[in-house]
Design a protein around this motif. Structure first.
Motif, PDB file in Angstrom:
ATOM      1  N   PRO A   2       0.845  -1.164   0.059  1.00  0.00           N
ATOM      2  CA  PRO A   2       0.033  -0.053  -0.050  1.00  0.00           C
ATOM      3  C   PRO A   2       0.910   1.400   0.035  1.00  0.00           C
ATOM      4  CG  PRO A   2      -0.244  -1.140   2.106  1.00  0.00           C
ATOM      5  CD  PRO A   2       0.622  -1.925   1.223  1.00  0.00           C
ATOM      6  N   VAL A   3       2.066   1.301   0.132  1.00  0.00           N
ATOM      7  CA  VAL A   3       2.954   2.617   0.101  1.00  0.00           C
ATOM      8  C   VAL A   3       3.900   2.347  -1.240  1.00  0.00           C
ATOM      9  CG1 VAL A   3       4.774   3.756   1.161  1.00  0.00           C
ATOM     10  CG2 VAL A   3       3.064   2.699   2.446  1.00  0.00           C
ATOM     11  N   LYS A   4       3.802   3.253  -2.029  1.00  0.00           N
ATOM     12  CA  LYS A   4       4.429   3.538  -3.236  1.00  0.00           C
ATOM     13  C   LYS A   4       5.458   4.362  -3.299  1.00  0.00           C
ATOM     14  CE  LYS A   4       4.345   3.772  -8.385  1.00  0.00           C
ATOM     15  NZ  LYS A   4       5.385   2.932  -8.473  1.00  0.00           N
ATOM     16  N   CYS A   5       6.947   4.094  -3.598  1.00  0.00           N
ATOM     17  CA  CYS A   5       7.889   4.832  -3.523  1.00  0.00           C
ATOM     18  C   CYS A   5       8.287   5.528  -4.927  1.00  0.00           C
ATOM     19  CB  CYS A   5       9.116   4.059  -3.161  1.00  0.00           C
ATOM     20  SG  CYS A   5      10.482   5.003  -2.983  1.00  0.00           S
ATOM     21  N   HIS A   6       8.174   6.573  -5.085  1.00  0.00           N
ATOM     22  CA  HIS A   6       8.550   7.324  -6.139  1.00  0.00           C
ATOM     23  C   HIS A   6      10.070   7.676  -6.432  1.00  0.00           C
ATOM     24  CE1 HIS A   6       4.135   7.478  -7.003  1.00  0.00           C
ATOM     25  NE2 HIS A   6       4.026   8.195  -5.706  1.00  0.00           N
ATOM     26  N   LEU A   7      10.867   6.947  -5.828  1.00  0.00           N
ATOM     27  CA  LEU A   7      12.236   7.384  -5.903  1.00  0.00           C
ATOM     28  C   LEU A   7      12.645   7.054  -7.450  1.00  0.00           C
ATOM     29  CD1 LEU A   7      15.003   8.071  -4.892  1.00  0.00           C
ATOM     30  CD2 LEU A   7      15.533   5.824  -4.414  1.00  0.00           C
ATOM     31  N   SER A   8      12.203   6.197  -8.020  1.00  0.00           N
ATOM     32  CA  SER A   8      12.770   5.946  -9.252  1.00  0.00           C
ATOM     33  C   SER A   8      12.138   7.104 -10.492  1.00  0.00           C
ATOM     34  CB  SER A   8      12.259   4.596 -10.062  1.00  0.00           C
ATOM     35  OG  SER A   8      10.827   4.710 -10.109  1.00  0.00           O
ATOM     36  N   ALA A   9      10.921   7.606 -10.188  1.00  0.00           N
ATOM     37  CA  ALA A   9      10.579   8.941 -10.928  1.00  0.00           C
ATOM     38  C   ALA A   9      11.329  10.157 -10.786  1.00  0.00           C
ATOM     39  CB  ALA A   9       8.962   9.059 -10.537  1.00  0.00           C
ATOM     40  N   LEU A  10      11.714  10.454  -9.446  1.00  0.00           N
ATOM     41  CA  LEU A  10      12.625  11.467  -8.880  1.00  0.00           C
ATOM     42  C   LEU A  10      13.918  11.199  -9.600  1.00  0.00           C
ATOM     43  CD1 LEU A  10      11.523  11.849  -5.401  1.00  0.00           C
ATOM     44  CD2 LEU A  10      11.067  13.604  -6.903  1.00  0.00           C
ATOM     45  N   MET A  11      14.464  10.212  -9.578  1.00  0.00           N
ATOM     46  CA  MET A  11      15.671   9.929 -10.406  1.00  0.00           C
ATOM     47  C   MET A  11      15.736  10.413 -11.619  1.00  0.00           C
ATOM     48  SD  MET A  11      17.086   6.445  -8.043  1.00  0.00           S
ATOM     49  CE  MET A  11      18.411   6.409  -9.059  1.00  0.00           C
ATOM     50  N   GLY A  12      14.775   9.785 -12.170  1.00  0.00           N
ATOM     51  CA  GLY A  12      14.479  10.042 -13.664  1.00  0.00           C
ATOM     52  C   GLY A  12      14.299  11.526 -14.141  1.00  0.00           C
TER      53      GLY A  12
END
Length: 72
Positions: A2-12
């Motif tokens: 239920p918790v999504k991490c947006h690290l990959s989007a921020l890194m992109g």
């Protein structure tokens, strides 16, 4: 999960690699990789602080709570 991490989007968005984040935050590469691939089950406040500081974002921009669908 239920918790999504947006690290990959921020890194992109910032055109950063796992190595770049490691060098700038001094966080363990495995920690960054596991967050990137959403394989973590817990995270330290220090890690959140370093990532939010690096990307100039809030916790809400880094993580999102997605409630589970109720069972029918």
């Amino acid at each position: 999960m239920p918790v999504k991490c947006h690290l990959s989007a921020l890194m992109g968005k910032h055109k950063m690699t796992i190595q770049d984040v490691h060098e700038k935050t001094k966080l363990n590469r495995n920690t960054i990789s596991n967050l990137y691939h959403e394989k973590v089950t817990r995270i330290d406040f220090e890690t959140i602080e370093k990532l939010c500081g690096l990307f100039g974002c809030t916790i809400a921009e880094l993580f999102e709570y997605i409630p589970n669908e109720p069972d029918i």
